[in-house]
Structure formats: structure tokens, C-alpha cells
Write an enzyme that holds these catalytic residues in place. Structure first.
Site, short mmCIF file in Angstrom:
data_model
loop_
_atom_site.label_atom_id
_atom_site.label_comp_id
_atom_site.label_asym_id
_atom_site.label_seq_id
_atom_site.Cartn_x
_atom_site.Cartn_y
_atom_site.Cartn_z
N GLU A 1 3.16 7.86 -5.55
CA GLU A 1 4.46 7.38 -4.62
C GLU A 1 5.27 6.29 -5.18
O GLU A 1 6.12 5.65 -4.65
CB GLU A 1 3.99 6.91 -3.24
CG GLU A 1 3.48 8.23 -2.67
CD GLU A 1 3.09 7.61 -1.14
OE1 GLU A 1 3.06 6.42 -1.03
OE2 GLU A 1 2.26 8.65 -0.55
N GLU B 1 0.83 -1.24 0.07
CA GLU B 1 0.00 -0.04 -0.07
C GLU B 1 1.04 1.09 0.05
O GLU B 1 1.38 1.88 1.08
CB GLU B 1 -1.04 0.03 1.17
CG GLU B 1 -2.21 0.92 0.98
CD GLU B 1 -1.79 2.46 1.42
OE1 GLU B 1 -1.14 2.94 0.50
OE2 GLU B 1 -1.99 2.90 2.49
#
Length: 369
Positions: A134, A125
Site C-alpha cells: 500500500e 499502519e
């Protein structure tokens, strides 16, 4: 960082200030997002039992703990932050899983595993306000190649970035010079030349929850601007640019493009999403909006000058360049076709930009088909 002479709790002295800042900015909110946590537990159930698992970007170890409790034979928790890796080890010990969870303080792209230790399941995650913001796709593609067995299961299985046009005077007002009454009678409209319609802004940074804006109306259907399968996709599979033709749902002004994402498990009914309507009224909604929220890009009518509309009252003197035109609002009519141009950054596709254009000159649209 604290100023010299300021008091600091002894438990925080000498610790990484950037980790403390991030933990209090969004990390605690993430841990309190119960639907997020349940999503990962549901997505892993029936998949990790008796398997070797690699947790990419493990943080304090929650996903590793879920995998171990569900029966994973071994979990390798990979975390680049020294502070977080230490917390992950402590949490594994306190919860009785230190024998099955091995914490490695490294970035996953720097880790080497012998073939005998490579994972049957990769879980991660590492999503930002933008799904790929990210580096999730880059890191998972690398983990599939080097840290996992062939045909390893990846959790989440896939995801999509979506975009929708919205109208909201409240939202637009955050980047529009106020009227004369609000400025004691002074005309400050020249300030509008600074309005940024080229950059995505994060709602959590602007202090806005879109689900609470009473005047927000969707001006188009939501469209997918990127879709990935984390078990097979590579960054280059996403086109650098693409144009979508969309129609206005109603008469009104398009103030912004809102983008959010959703990911899913092997079972597509198991989903985790950041769409603003998903968080409305949910006990975990505030936490999700504070950790992720949505991204917005304000809109202006860039075709007005090309179609020779009057500039009366819209040109002002600003800066060394002299006359600068203020941005125009983008008025749309029901069913009117528009083109939404989408651009991704080169390489890892982390960044995203939109540009809304007209298919026809303003005022020339004749109505619904």
C-alpha cells in the site's frame, strides 16, 4: 452499490460506497485485531509522551487516540478519505481528545507543515498483504523528509518480507483441474494450461486460511526477501531482483511460495507479524487472516523441458497456438539446492514475484552433503 429499487438504510444514503465496502471487507477485522492494537500501544509507550506526532493514514483515528492517551502534546491525523476523516474527528471528540488531535483530510504527500509543527514521531499502519503493497515505504520516506523533524522516531521502526516454500495438495488443488471421477469420468486436464504460476494470489481472496490446512508442510526454511528500516530506508534501497539459494528440508512436491511479513518497534522484541503459524489458535487470528492473510504464488517445474524430460501425457491441444504443455509439478529431494528468484516492481517496490528454479537437472541430485 445497491441495485435500483433495493432498500438502503437511511444512515448509509449518500455516503461513499467504496468506504462502506472496505470497512465491511477488512477494516472492522483490523480494528478487532487486539494484538495489532497492543503492538502499537507498546511501540509508542515511552516514545510519544510530550511529543508532536503525525499519524500517516489515520483511518478512524485509533493510533492517534493511543498517542494522545499516552501523553503526546499534539497529534496530526492525516487521512485521505473524507468519510474516515469525519469519523476520526468524531472519535476524537467522543473520547475527549479533540483538543490534542487535529484531523486533516488529505493524503500525506499533499500536506505541507510549517517547521514549528513538524513531528517528533511519525506513526503509521499502511501495510497490505504485502508489507509495501500500500506504499508504506514511499509514504513514510516522504513524511520523514517533509512532515517530521530531523531524526524523528518512526513507528514501526523496521520490517521484513519473508518467503517460504510449502507443499499442500489442498492448496494446489484450488488451481488444478479435478480428476476424472470428480467430473463424471470426463478428462478435463486440458484446463490445466490456464494455471497461473506467475501471479501472487491473496489467501483472503481465495477464502483460505493456511493455518487450517492440515496437509501443509514447509519445504524450506523461511528467508528474508526484503528488509527495511522505516526511519532511513528508501524504495531504491531494495534491489529490483535477487536470487537466493535454498535447500529442500524433505522429499516432496513444492506447490507454492508463501510470503508474509513482520514489523517491529524500537525494541525488536515488540513485533507484529502475518505469518500463517502466528495466527493459528489465536483469538485475533481470524481477524488478521481476513484483513491481511498471506500471499501465495503457485510453482511449476520450468526446467523440465530444458532438461529434456518426457512430455508424455502432458501435451494437449488448447487455443489457437495448438499444442500447449501442461505445467509440471516441482518434485524435490531432501537437501536438494534450489534457486528462488525474487523480483520487485520498479519505483515504489509495491509488487512482488517469485520464480523457483533448479540448480541441477531433475533426477541428478545425489543426496545430502
Amino acid at each position: 452499490r445497491l441495485h435500483k429499487g433495493f432498500w438502503c438504510p437511511p444512515r448509509l444514503r449518500g455516503r461513499d460506497s467504496s468506504v462502506i465496502e472496505e470497512a465491511n471487507d477488512w477494516y472492522f477485522c483490523m480494528l478487532r485485531d487486539t494484538q495489532r492494537n497492543e503492538f502499537y500501544e507498546r511501540a509508542m509507550r515511552g516514545v510519544v509522551e510530550g511529543k508532536k506526532v503525525v499519524d500517516v493514514g489515520a483511518g478512524c483515528g485509533l493510533l492517534s487516540l493511543i498517542a494522545a492517551r499516552l501523553g503526546a502534546s499534539k497529534v496530526i491525523a492525516v487521512e485521505s478519505s473524507r468519510e474516515m476523516a469525519q469519523l476520526a474527528r468524531l472519535n476524537a471528540q467522543r473520547n475527549g481528545y479533540a483538543d490534542r488531535i487535529k484531523v486533516i483530510n488529505a493524503h500525506s504527500t499533499q500536506l505541507e507543515l510549517p517547521k514549528s509543527e513538524r513531528a517528533d514521531v511519525v506513526v503509521s499502519e499502511t501495510f497490505g498483504t504485502l508489507m509495501l503493497g500500500e506504499g508504506a515505504l514511499t509514504d513514510l520516506a516522504d513524511a520523514r523528509r517533509r512532515l517530521a523533524q530531523p531524526n524523528a522516531v518512526v513507528i514501526p521502526a523496521g520490517g521484513a518480507q519473508q518467503a517460504v516454500l510449502v507443499s499442500s495438495a489442498q492448496l494446489a488443488s484450488l488451481s488444478i483441474a479435478p480428476s476424472r471421477p470428480a467430473c463424471l469420468g470426463f478428462d478435463l486436464s486440458a484446463s490445466d494450461t490456464l494455471r497461473d504460476t506467475a501471479t501472487l494470489q491473496l489467501t483472503k481472496d481465495r477464502g483460505v486460511r493456511l493455518c487450517e490446512l492440515e496437509d501443509l508442510v514447509e519445504m524450506s526454511e523461511a528467508i528474508q526477501v526484503a528488509r527495511v528500516e522505516f526511519g532511513t530506508s528508501e524504495p531504491q534501497d531494495i534491489p529490483l531482483s535477487k536470487v537466493y539459494e535454498i535447500n529442500a528440508l524433505r522429499d516432496g512436491v513444492v506447490d507454492a511460495v508463501v510470503t508474509s511479513w513482520e514489523v517491529w518497534g524500537k525494541d525488536r522484541s515488540i513485533k507484529l507479524a502475518t505469518h500463517y503459524h502466528v495466527t493459528r489458535g489465536k483469538p485475533w487470528g481470524l481477524y488478521r487472516d481476513l484483513q491481511w492473510g498471506q500471499a501465495i504464488q503457485l510453482v511449476e517445474d520450468q526446467d523440465a523441458r530444458r532438461h529434456r524430460l518426457s512430455n508424455r501425457g502432458r501435451v494437449c491441444s488448447a487455443g489457437p497456438g495448438g499444442a500447449v504443455e501442461r505445467p509440471r509439478t516441482f518434485a524435490a529431494e531432501e537437501w536438494q539446492p534450489m534457486r528462488l528468484e525474487v523480483r520487485f516492481s520498479e519505483g515504489d517496490r509495491r509488487a512482488l514475484q517469485f520464480r523457483l528454479r533448479r540448480c541441477e537437472p531433475p533426477g541428478s541430485y545425489v543426496g545430502a552433503p
